[in-house]
Each structure stands twice: as structure tokens, then as C-alpha cells.
Design an enzyme around this catalytic site. Structure first.
Site, PDB file in Angstrom:
ATOM      1  N   ASP A 113       0.880  -1.117  -0.095  1.00  0.00           N
ATOM      2  CA  ASP A 113       0.147  -0.260   0.156  1.00  0.00           C
ATOM      3  C   ASP A 113       0.905   1.192   0.010  1.00  0.00           C
ATOM      4  O   ASP A 113       1.770   1.450   0.853  1.00  0.00           O
ATOM      5  CB  ASP A 113      -0.861  -0.050   1.093  1.00  0.00           C
ATOM      6  N   ASP A 136      -7.852   4.999  -9.233  1.00  0.00           N
ATOM      7  CA  ASP A 136      -9.214   4.500  -9.243  1.00  0.00           C
ATOM      8  C   ASP A 136     -10.254   5.790  -8.769  1.00  0.00           C
ATOM      9  O   ASP A 136      -9.672   6.272  -7.851  1.00  0.00           O
ATOM     10  CB  ASP A 136      -9.419   3.535  -8.169  1.00  0.00           C
ATOM     11  N   ASP A 172      -9.462  10.920 -15.657  1.00  0.00           N
ATOM     12  CA  ASP A 172     -10.733  11.367 -16.641  1.00  0.00           C
ATOM     13  C   ASP A 172     -11.854  11.937 -15.727  1.00  0.00           C
ATOM     14  O   ASP A 172     -12.709  12.094 -16.544  1.00  0.00           O
ATOM     15  CB  ASP A 172     -11.050  10.374 -17.576  1.00  0.00           C
ATOM     16  N   THR A 208      -0.625   4.921 -20.572  1.00  0.00           N
ATOM     17  CA  THR A 208      -1.025   3.750 -19.636  1.00  0.00           C
ATOM     18  C   THR A 208      -2.473   2.914 -19.999  1.00  0.00           C
ATOM     19  O   THR A 208      -3.023   3.472 -21.199  1.00  0.00           O
ATOM     20  CB  THR A 208      -1.215   4.114 -18.214  1.00  0.00           C
TER      21      THR A 208
HETATM   22  C1  LIG Z   1      -7.018   2.466 -12.383  1.00  0.00           C
HETATM   23  S1  LIG Z   1      -5.500   1.694 -11.980  1.00  0.00           S
HETATM   24  C2  LIG Z   1      -4.386   2.399 -13.026  1.00  0.00           C
HETATM   25  C3  LIG Z   1      -3.268   1.902 -13.343  1.00  0.00           C
HETATM   26  C4  LIG Z   1      -2.412   2.740 -14.358  1.00  0.00           C
HETATM   27  N1  LIG Z   1      -1.753   3.592 -13.691  1.00  0.00           N
HETATM   28  C5  LIG Z   1      -2.961   3.158 -15.473  1.00  0.00           C
HETATM   29  O1  LIG Z   1      -3.140   4.134 -15.794  1.00  0.00           O
HETATM   30  O2  LIG Z   1      -3.095   2.214 -16.402  1.00  0.00           O
HETATM   31  C6  LIG Z   1      -5.163   2.183 -10.202  1.00  0.00           C
HETATM   32  C7  LIG Z   1      -3.961   1.267  -9.615  1.00  0.00           C
HETATM   33  O3  LIG Z   1      -3.637   1.966  -8.603  1.00  0.00           O
HETATM   34  C8  LIG Z   1      -3.457   0.749  -7.619  1.00  0.00           C
HETATM   35  N2  LIG Z   1      -3.420   1.100  -6.290  1.00  0.00           N
HETATM   36  C9  LIG Z   1      -4.948   1.701  -5.699  1.00  0.00           C
HETATM   37  N3  LIG Z   1      -4.736   1.987  -4.399  1.00  0.00           N
HETATM   38  C10 LIG Z   1      -3.283   1.682  -4.189  1.00  0.00           C
HETATM   39  C11 LIG Z   1      -2.468   1.610  -2.978  1.00  0.00           C
HETATM   40  N4  LIG Z   1      -2.965   2.480  -1.994  1.00  0.00           N
HETATM   41  N5  LIG Z   1      -1.128   1.660  -3.065  1.00  0.00           N
HETATM   42  C12 LIG Z   1      -0.544   1.060  -4.293  1.00  0.00           C
HETATM   43  N6  LIG Z   1      -1.444   0.913  -5.397  1.00  0.00           N
HETATM   44  C13 LIG Z   1      -2.661   1.035  -5.353  1.00  0.00           C
HETATM   45  C14 LIG Z   1      -4.569  -0.444  -8.167  1.00  0.00           C
HETATM   46  O4  LIG Z   1      -4.022  -1.616  -7.829  1.00  0.00           O
HETATM   47  C15 LIG Z   1      -4.550  -0.162  -9.499  1.00  0.00           C
HETATM   48  O5  LIG Z   1      -3.494  -1.060 -10.201  1.00  0.00           O
END
Ligand SMILES: C[S@@+](CC[C@H](N)C(=O)[O-])C[C@H]1O[C@@H](n2cnc3c(N)ncnc32)[C@H](O)[C@@H]1O
Length: 229
Positions: A113, A136, A172, A208
Site C-alpha cells: 500500500d 481509481d 478522466d 497507460t
Molecule cells: C485504475 S488503475 C490505473 C493503473 C495505471 N496507472 C494505468 O493508468 O493504467 C489504479 C491502480 O492503482 C493501484 N492502487 C490503488 N490503491 C493503491 C495503493 N494504496 N497503493 C498502491 N497501489 C494502489 C491499483 O492496484 C491499480 O492498479
């Protein structure tokens, strides 16, 4: 040796871990490459740069997903060190495979995390840039509390940046943009420089997975850039 995640004390998280079996091939990649490109989570501050071949400025990518953009940026900018933080294991494994096949030496990964990594492991005033691409959105109102870019996390990022360090966010979601702007406007030393063409944006890079998805769905991508003053 690759260590499994420890248990968390925080209750609301910005992600959900979906139990998914990893294949033997994926396990082999993890065992083979983790020692070289992975950093195990620790509850103490470490000098991350000591783990790289060269003592260069450090750029941190939070939630890199499968890491194609991060790998691309790191491979083109070897005068910087890069640290990717992700909780999605298949993404970590995919990225490890890319790092090894391209022999990238300036990119390391942490499977944990990001809040805890920043809080426990990263020294204050030590990071040149944070990039958070397509975090997210948690668009349902009742899920908004799960968004990673909340006040506590932004405060933490601010503390870890060096003077003139950069936070670059891409999303977005207009409602997320408004949320972020509202929080950051209260931190007087965090200057909104989104209108400037900053050299550290790495514009010439692969998109990405989520950027491509947004474009495919005809959504506008917002670039937010803040500088610590
Ligand atoms: C919507 S995805 C975007 C992935 C990438 N950056 C892209 O633009 O394709 C968000 C990513 O953030 C990661 N994530 C969310 N909360 C996190 C946290 N607290 N620590 C590390 N990674 C996290 C999720 O596992 C996910 O892979």
C-alpha cells in the site's frame, strides 16, 4: 526472497484485493527477479537511492498497474531513479518481466500500500516527483471515501517532495479533479502549475492502459501538476 504482504491497520483502502491464483510461470518470474528489482516493505525509513547503481533523483509512480508507461519512461531516462508502488500482483509480475527483458537498472518495485510505503519507508524532502496516472475514481458517492488522493495522502506526498518537487496526476474524472483542487488549494506552498509545460512530464511515452481506455471511450484526460514551493 519475495515476502508476502503484511496485514494492514487502516480500514478504508483505495483498492480491493481480488483473490486470483497466479500461474507457475508468474511465480517463477517473481522468484527469479524479485531479489534484483523488488524492495521488501519495511516499517523503517531507508535510503532508497542506496539500492540503485547510481545516486540519482528519485521519481515515484503510485499505482502503475501493468507498468508499461513506467517501464517506458525509466528506460528513456536513465539519469533518474524510479520506484513503482503497486498492490496488484499480476501488474508487479508483468512489470518485473519487462524490467528484466529490457535490462532496466533504474527501476525498482514495492508491492505494498503506497500510503504505508510513504509513511514508513520514505524520508521527508527526498522525492523529485510523484506520478499518479489514472487513480481509481470510485465514482459512486458512497465509495468516494476510497479515493487515494485524500487530504491525508496529499499531505504525505507534500512532505516527501523536495523543494520544487512535482506531483503529476492524470484522471478522466472531473469530480475527482475538483476534489483534488479543493484539497490542494488549502496547502499554500503547493502551487498549481498545470498550465505550464514542465520538462519532467515525460510527454514522449507510452500511454497507460487506463489512459488508452479513457481515450477509447471518448473521455477527456486532465493533467494536474503541482509544485512544492
Ligand atoms: C485504475 S488503475 C490505473 C493503473 C495505471 N496507472 C494505468 O493508468 O493504467 C489504479 C491502480 O492503482 C493501484 N492502487 C490503488 N490503491 C493503491 C495503493 N494504496 N497503493 C498502491 N497501489 C494502489 C491499483 O492496484 C491499480 O492498479
Amino acid at each position: 526472497m519475495f515476502k508476502k504482504k503484511l496485514s494492514y491497520k487502516r480500514t478504508i483502502r483505495s483498492y480491493v484485493i481480488r483473490k486470483r491464483k497466479i500461474t507457475t510461470d508468474q511465480t517463477n518470474i517473481l522468484n527469479k527477479f524479485w531479489n534484483y528489482s523488488g524492495i521488501n516493505f519495511l516499517t523503517k525509513k531507508i535510503n532508497i537511492n542506496n539500492l540503485f547503481d547510481f545516486n540519482n533523483s528519485l521519481i515515484v509512480d503510485i499505482g502503475f498497474g501493468y507498468g508499461n508507461a513506467l517501464v517506458d519512461i525509466a528506460s528513456k531516462n536513465f539519469s533518474k531513479n524510479f520506484l513503482g508502488i503497486e498492490v496488484y500482483l499480476p501488474g508487479i509480475i508483468y512489470c518485473l518481466k519487462q524490467i528484466n527483458s529490457l535490462n532496466i537498472k533504474n527501476l525498482k518495485l514495492i508491492y505494498y500500500d503506497a500510503f504505508d510505503v510513504l509513511y514508513y519507508m520514505i524520508k521527508d524532502n527526498s522525492i523529485l516527483k510523484f506520478q499518479i496516472f489514472c487513480p481509481d475514481v470510485w465514482s459512486k458517492r458512497r465509495h468516494n471515501k476510497r479515493r487515494i488522493l485524500k487530504k491525508d495522502f496529499i499531505d504525505l506526498i507534500f512532505a516527501k517532495l523536495i523543494f520544487k518537487g512535482i506531483l503529476h496526476i492524470i484522471t478522466d474524472s472531473e469530480s475527482y479533479v475538483n476534489n483534488i483542487l479543493k484539497i490542494i488549494s488549502k496547502i499554500t506552498s503547493f502551487k498549481n502549475i498545470s498550465h505550464k509545460k514542465h520538462h519532467l512530464l515525460f510527454n514522449c511515452r507510452e500511454k497507460t492502459k487506463f489512459e488508452l481506455k479513457s481515450k477509447l471511450n471518448g473521455k477527456r484526460l486532465f493533467n494536474l501538476v503541482f509544485e512544492k514551493n
